[in-house]
Design a protein around this motif. Structure first.
Motif, mmCIF file in Angstrom:
data_model
loop_
_atom_site.group_PDB
_atom_site.id
_atom_site.type_symbol
_atom_site.label_atom_id
_atom_site.label_comp_id
_atom_site.label_asym_id
_atom_site.label_seq_id
_atom_site.Cartn_x
_atom_site.Cartn_y
_atom_site.Cartn_z
ATOM 1 N N PHE A 25 0.468 -1.335 -0.027
ATOM 2 C CA PHE A 25 0.034 -0.620 0.155
ATOM 3 C C PHE A 25 0.883 1.385 -0.104
ATOM 4 C CE2 PHE A 25 -3.012 2.769 2.529
ATOM 5 C CZ PHE A 25 -3.489 3.222 1.486
ATOM 6 N N GLY A 26 1.869 1.435 1.097
ATOM 7 C CA GLY A 26 2.891 2.118 0.795
ATOM 8 C C GLY A 26 3.292 2.832 -0.238
ATOM 9 N N LEU A 27 4.054 1.201 -0.731
ATOM 10 C CA LEU A 27 5.028 2.382 -2.222
ATOM 11 C C LEU A 27 3.668 1.999 -3.331
ATOM 12 C CD1 LEU A 27 7.080 -1.508 -1.963
ATOM 13 C CD2 LEU A 27 7.821 1.113 -2.054
ATOM 14 N N ALA A 28 2.649 1.770 -3.402
ATOM 15 C CA ALA A 28 1.740 2.206 -4.629
ATOM 16 C C ALA A 28 1.012 3.602 -3.707
ATOM 17 C CB ALA A 28 0.339 1.451 -4.636
ATOM 18 N N ALA A 29 0.719 3.984 -2.681
ATOM 19 C CA ALA A 29 0.169 5.093 -2.407
ATOM 20 C C ALA A 29 1.659 5.807 -3.040
ATOM 21 C CB ALA A 29 -0.190 5.218 -1.620
ATOM 22 N N GLY A 30 2.721 5.945 -2.356
ATOM 23 C CA GLY A 30 3.962 7.053 -2.454
ATOM 24 C C GLY A 30 4.125 6.971 -3.985
ATOM 25 N N PHE A 31 4.137 5.897 -5.124
ATOM 26 C CA PHE A 31 4.639 6.481 -6.635
ATOM 27 C C PHE A 31 3.256 6.764 -6.962
ATOM 28 C CE2 PHE A 31 8.031 2.970 -6.391
ATOM 29 C CZ PHE A 31 8.927 3.411 -6.965
ATOM 30 N N VAL A 69 4.515 10.485 2.309
ATOM 31 C CA VAL A 69 3.339 9.547 1.736
ATOM 32 C C VAL A 69 3.439 8.089 1.675
ATOM 33 C CG1 VAL A 69 1.046 8.671 0.616
ATOM 34 C CG2 VAL A 69 1.937 11.512 0.396
ATOM 35 N N GLY A 70 4.463 7.318 1.098
ATOM 36 C CA GLY A 70 5.004 6.467 1.907
ATOM 37 C C GLY A 70 5.047 5.331 3.062
ATOM 38 N N GLY A 71 6.376 6.734 3.405
ATOM 39 C CA GLY A 71 6.915 6.763 4.214
ATOM 40 C C GLY A 71 5.552 6.726 5.508
ATOM 41 N N VAL A 72 4.791 7.672 5.390
ATOM 42 C CA VAL A 72 4.311 8.160 6.621
ATOM 43 C C VAL A 72 3.053 6.584 6.668
ATOM 44 C CG1 VAL A 72 1.923 8.434 7.540
ATOM 45 C CG2 VAL A 72 3.216 10.496 6.563
ATOM 46 N N ILE A 73 2.680 5.636 5.921
ATOM 47 C CA ILE A 73 2.042 4.813 5.340
ATOM 48 C C ILE A 73 2.793 3.473 5.699
ATOM 49 C CG2 ILE A 73 0.806 2.924 3.726
ATOM 50 C CD1 ILE A 73 -0.105 5.154 1.936
ATOM 51 N N PHE A 74 4.049 3.645 5.528
ATOM 52 C CA PHE A 74 5.202 2.493 6.800
ATOM 53 C C PHE A 74 4.570 2.569 7.496
ATOM 54 C CE2 PHE A 74 8.242 1.415 3.091
ATOM 55 C CZ PHE A 74 7.072 0.380 2.368
ATOM 56 N N MET A 75 4.978 3.926 8.162
ATOM 57 C CA MET A 75 5.051 3.864 9.304
ATOM 58 C C MET A 75 3.364 3.442 10.758
ATOM 59 S SD MET A 75 7.870 6.960 10.941
ATOM 60 C CE MET A 75 6.709 8.484 9.683
ATOM 61 N N ILE A 76 2.730 3.955 10.240
ATOM 62 C CA ILE A 76 1.237 3.260 9.829
ATOM 63 C C ILE A 76 0.954 1.953 10.338
ATOM 64 C CG2 ILE A 76 -1.237 3.182 9.456
ATOM 65 C CD1 ILE A 76 -0.882 6.272 8.620
ATOM 66 N N PHE A 77 2.146 1.345 9.442
ATOM 67 C CA PHE A 77 1.460 0.176 9.393
ATOM 68 C C PHE A 77 2.686 -0.790 10.135
ATOM 69 C CE2 PHE A 77 -1.780 0.695 6.778
ATOM 70 C CZ PHE A 77 -2.211 0.074 6.583
ATOM 71 N N ASP A 78 3.516 -0.433 10.277
ATOM 72 C CA ASP A 78 4.574 -0.930 11.852
ATOM 73 C C ASP A 78 5.306 -1.523 10.718
ATOM 74 O OD1 ASP A 78 6.974 -0.862 13.623
ATOM 75 O OD2 ASP A 78 5.382 -2.746 14.539
ATOM 76 N N VAL A 79 5.858 -1.185 8.764
ATOM 77 C CA VAL A 79 6.493 -2.156 8.184
ATOM 78 C C VAL A 79 7.826 -1.991 8.811
ATOM 79 C CG1 VAL A 79 7.441 -2.145 5.736
ATOM 80 C CG2 VAL A 79 4.679 -1.084 6.105
ATOM 81 N N MET A 80 8.454 -1.257 9.137
ATOM 82 C CA MET A 80 9.530 -0.900 9.738
ATOM 83 C C MET A 80 9.644 -0.276 11.035
ATOM 84 S SD MET A 80 12.586 0.403 6.781
ATOM 85 C CE MET A 80 12.144 -0.519 5.324
ATOM 86 N N PRO A 81 10.581 -0.293 11.232
ATOM 87 C CA PRO A 81 11.019 0.733 13.242
ATOM 88 C C PRO A 81 11.129 2.232 12.359
ATOM 89 C CG PRO A 81 12.350 -0.501 13.177
ATOM 90 C CD PRO A 81 12.316 -1.177 11.860
ATOM 91 N N ASP A 82 10.488 2.873 13.368
ATOM 92 C CA ASP A 82 10.179 4.341 12.669
ATOM 93 C C ASP A 82 11.650 5.336 12.942
ATOM 94 O OD1 ASP A 82 11.225 4.676 15.607
ATOM 95 O OD2 ASP A 82 8.715 5.722 15.717
#
Length: 366
Positions: free
Chosen positions: A34-40, A63-76
């Motif tokens: 989702f983060g990659l798709a929204a970011g691109f 935007v992609g980074g914010v989504i990554f943090m929301i879903f805890d894809v990796m540490p903030d």
């Protein structure tokens, strides 16, 4: 567009199809895609009015980074570090602008503040001061919650790090709780914890030196206004809030958490704890002198002109030189992930104006 109920149902669907261990993995995969798709999607849009192609790529990465943090894809801290790195990689802004906060005085103030917190935690000085204040107040729930909040009001301006204060004093509330015989996780235990939390942590805006975040807030003000907000002026301007905050916090703790019967600490609890600590050590005395001297320098910054960051760093140099804490503790007990996170996330404040993203956002919101 997906409604909030639809999004919640999608997340619940992931939860329903996976076990406890797989749940987070599934959500992280979803967040990654989702983060990659929204970011691109944002990056490849035609630039809006006032914006350029680099600005759209900057927004897309953000935007992609914010989504990554929301879903805890990796540490903030890794997400924000990656965001700044990608801005430099795609040349949306120069490298020195993407990482500009790391050369800012407020970032070095944060290093100094955290180092002072490590030293204070190591030597036990602040715990001793708290016990001395607790000794003065009645040994009841009402008296000890007032003592804990009062100790916070006295000690908070000495350590510009809420992380350090939390690590030092939260265990103190557990000790008082056990001595008074309250069950762990009871409402009375929560009352003692709240007194620590409100007095030591949430009160930080009352003092410019209460947290490095206060200096960061000051740094966001216009230059002429920054010069006006020295330690004394900040304290006077926040004093009405401080009084209301402490009074209402104390009253709320008594209303929500006060025990049905009057409980008291064992006689001489604070005095006994002080005896166990023994006389003030050499490290405690050194730390006390350095902390008080630092506070006085922060309070009189307008008179001598020495920046707060310089004072904090000099304090850390002296504490390390006096071996209040050593190189191993400097490496292990400094929260370097917090340092990286704050340095990168605050850097956004420097990146957006360069690309006029802040003006575009203001126009859109207006």
């Amino acid at each position: 567009m997906v409604s909030s109920h639809g999004a919640r149902g999608l997340l619940n669907g992931f939860k329903g199809r996976t076990g406890k261990g797989g749940n987070m993995s599934q959500l992280k995969i979803f967040g990654l895609l989702f983060g990659l798709a929204a970011g691109f999607a944002v990056a490849l849009m035609d630039p809006a009015a006032m914006l350029s192609v680099p600005a759209m790529w900057t927004l897309g990465i953000f935007v992609g980074g914010v989504i990554f943090m929301i879903f805890d894809v990796m540490p903030d801290y890794l997400v924000t570090l990656a965001m700044c790195t990608l801005w430099a990689l795609f040349k949306t802004v120069p490298f020195d602008k993407a990482f500009s906060f790391f050369s800012n005085a407020n970032w070095w103030l944060m290093i100094g503040a955290l180092g002072m917190g490590v030293a204070a935690q190591q030597c036990g000085l602040l715990r001793r001061i708290s016990l001395m204040i607790m000794k003065i107040f009645p040994a009841t729930f009402r008296g000890q919650t007032m003592a804990l909040m009062g100790a916070g009001a006295v000690i908070s301006p000495l350590i510009p790090s809420t992380v350090a204060k939390a690590s030092i004093f939260v265990p103190l509330s557990a000790g008082v709780n056990d001595a008074m015989g309250y069950p762990r996780k009871s409402k009375w235990s929560a009352g003692l914890f709240s007194a620590i939390w409100m007095g030591f942590i949430c009160s930080f805006p009352a003092y410019l030196s209460g947290s490095f975040l206060c200096y960061m807030m000051r740094a966001l003000l216009p230059k002429d206004v920054q010069a006006q907000f020295d330690w004394i002026y900040w304290f006077l301007m926040t004093l009405p809030w401080t009084i209301v905050f402490f009074v209402l916090s104390y009253l709320c703790i008594q209303y929500f958490y006060k025990p049905e019967k009057t409980d008291v600490l064992p006689k001489g609890y604070a005095a006994e704890q002080l005896v166990r600590m023994g006389p003030m050590s050499r490290h405690e005395k050194i730390t006390l002198v350095i902390l008080v001297a630092s506070l006085l320098c922060w309070m009189t910054e307008r008179l001598h002109g020495v920046p707060a960051a310089v004072v904090a760093l000099l304090a850390v140099v002296l504490l390390l030189w006096a071996k209040v804490f050593d190189r191993a503790e400097f490496r292990a007990k400094m929260p370097w992930d917090v340092v990286v996170f704050v340095g990168t996330i605050i850097g956004i404040a420097a990146v957006f104006p360069i690309l006029k993203i802040d003006k575009w956002m203001a126009a859109v919101l207006a």
